[in-house]
Design an enzyme around this catalytic site. Structure first.
Site, short mmCIF file in Angstrom:
data_model
loop_
_atom_site.label_atom_id
_atom_site.label_comp_id
_atom_site.label_asym_id
_atom_site.label_seq_id
_atom_site.Cartn_x
_atom_site.Cartn_y
_atom_site.Cartn_z
N ARG A 65 4.29 -27.40 18.37
CA ARG A 65 3.29 -28.39 18.83
C ARG A 65 3.99 -29.60 19.45
NH1 ARG A 65 -2.07 -28.15 19.94
NH2 ARG A 65 -2.70 -27.38 17.91
N ASN B 61 0.78 -1.23 0.00
CA ASN B 61 0.00 0.00 0.00
C ASN B 61 0.81 1.28 0.00
OD1 ASN B 61 -2.66 -0.27 -0.32
ND2 ASN B 61 -3.08 -0.87 1.79
N ASP C 150 1.74 -9.86 3.87
CA ASP C 150 0.53 -9.65 4.69
C ASP C 150 -0.78 -10.06 4.00
OD1 ASP C 150 2.30 -8.60 6.49
OD2 ASP C 150 1.82 -6.50 6.07
O1 F6P Z 1 4.36 -5.56 5.68
C1 F6P Z 1 5.18 -6.64 5.94
C2 F6P Z 1 5.60 -6.67 7.38
O2 F6P Z 1 6.44 -7.80 7.58
C3 F6P Z 1 4.46 -6.67 8.40
O3 F6P Z 1 3.89 -7.95 8.56
C4 F6P Z 1 5.16 -6.14 9.62
O4 F6P Z 1 4.24 -5.47 10.46
C5 F6P Z 1 6.15 -5.16 9.05
O5 F6P Z 1 6.34 -5.50 7.68
C6 F6P Z 1 7.50 -5.13 9.74
O6 F6P Z 1 8.25 -4.13 9.16
P1 F6P Z 1 9.81 -3.95 9.42
O7 F6P Z 1 10.54 -5.03 8.68
O8 F6P Z 1 10.11 -2.60 8.86
O9 F6P Z 1 10.04 -4.07 10.89
#
Ligand code: F6P
Length: 324
Positions: free
Chosen positions: A155, A103, A128
């Site tokens: 598990r 996005n 995501d």
């Molecule tokens: O958007 C992908 C993602 O891995 C999310 O799941 C997570 O919240 C974020 O990026 C983590 O971002 P960064 O690698 O900048 O800590």
């Protein structure tokens, strides 16, 4: 259009390389010059731009990460930053862009196009799976399988010690990774930001398991969950129960972002990379290529950014039924 550029931006995702490869090889096939931009919008501003050939993308379809590197650029958010980026586009004679990301990436591309008229087509690259306009995003399937592998391992040890585990998975504000890995891993409960799960319900579900002498219980928690992180939730539960239950918390974190892409992600990324390129050459702009019901579709950036991608609440219901 004679010359285009491709870049990856935002959080990396397994399959981004397969997507870059499809863009580059597609461009070569169509007789278009193709450039790579390193580190997303940061590299665009800095002029970290180089010509690519079919050979530049040899032996990368199976590799995790992104050979073009990725970044979240603060400078591109400013008009001055975008002006510098445009100057670089002019300098290199780039007439169109393929943006692989999520996005934030598409928001930047849309503003850039509105200001400077450089057409961009996006390919959805994020673990995501939170983008409207495609059933799945590049990297999601691999991330789910990575999380699932970890859940299976947990598990084993959870059963050996009769423990409850809270496993936190990624997903930013979305519960897709949690739901899919939770179903695959036979989780007793999945907690996601889209649907409220009161702590009392978690306690009740776990208690039902203890009453039935379950050897272990696994609660998969999406990182954006309203009740807090997995360890905050575990603490809340400890404070609400009298039973002496052994609990542990595991946060899977960035393990979910790496690794060789699954077959599904390689194929999806190849289709979306070529689809984005051919869309751009056919005159599309400000749209994201996606696959819905196995068909290639283009959705305006405005919609991918603005519209929510709802989760399937039936799947959450199924988790409850199947954990009885
Ligand atoms: O958007 C992908 C993602 O891995 C999310 O799941 C997570 O919240 C974020 O990026 C983590 O971002 P960064 O690698 O900048 O800590």
């Amino acid at each position: 259009m004679k010359r285009i550029a491709v870049f990856t931006s935002g959080g990396d995702a397994p399959g981004m390389n397969a997507c870059i490869r499809a863009v580059v090889r597609g461009a070569v096939y169509h007789g278009i010059e193709v450039f790579g931009i390193r580190r997303g919008y940061s590299g665009m501003i800095a002029g970290d731009i180089f010509q690519m050939s079919s050979h530049s993308v040899s032996n990368i379809v199976q590799r995790g990460g992104t050979i073009l590197k990725s970044a979240r650029s603060k400078e591109f958010i400013t008009p001055e930053g975008r002006r510098l980026a445009y100057d670089q586009m002019q300098k290199h004679g780039i007439e169109g862009l393929i943006a692989i990301g999520g996005n934030g990436t598409f928001t930047g591309a849309m503003i850039f196009n509105n200001e400077y008229g450089i057409p961009t087509v996006g390919a959805p690259g994020t673990i995501d799976n939170d983008l409207y306009g495609t059933d799945y995003t590049i990297g999601f399937d691999t991330a789910v399988n990575t999380a699932l592998d970890a859940i299976d391992r947990i598990r084993d040890t959870a059963s050996s010690h009769d423990r409850v585990f809270f496993i936190e998975v990624m997903g930013r504000d979305s519960g897709y990774i949690a739901i899919q890995s939770g179903i695959g891993g036979g989780a007793e409960l999945v907690m996601v930001p889209e649907v409220l799960t009161p702590i009392s319900e978690v306690v009740e579900t776990l208690r039902q398991g203890w009453l039935r002498s379950k050897a272990s219980s696994i609660v998969v928690v999406a990182e954006g969950e309203e009740e807090g992180s997995a360890s905050e939730i575990a603490d809340k539960i400890k404070s609400q129960i009298k039973e002496d239950i052994d609990m542990r918390v595991t946060t899977l974190g960035h393990t979910q972002r790496g690794g060789s892409p699954s077959a599904y992600d390689r194929i999806l990324a190849s289709r979306l990379g070529l689809g984005a390129l051919e869309g751009l050459l056919a005159g599309q702009k400000n749209v994201m290529a996606g696959i819905i019901n196995n068909e290639l579709v283009y959705t305006p950036f405005e919609d991918t950014i603005r519209l929510p991608k709802p989760i399937n609440e039936d799947l959450l219901r199924m988790v409850k039924i199947l954990s009885i």
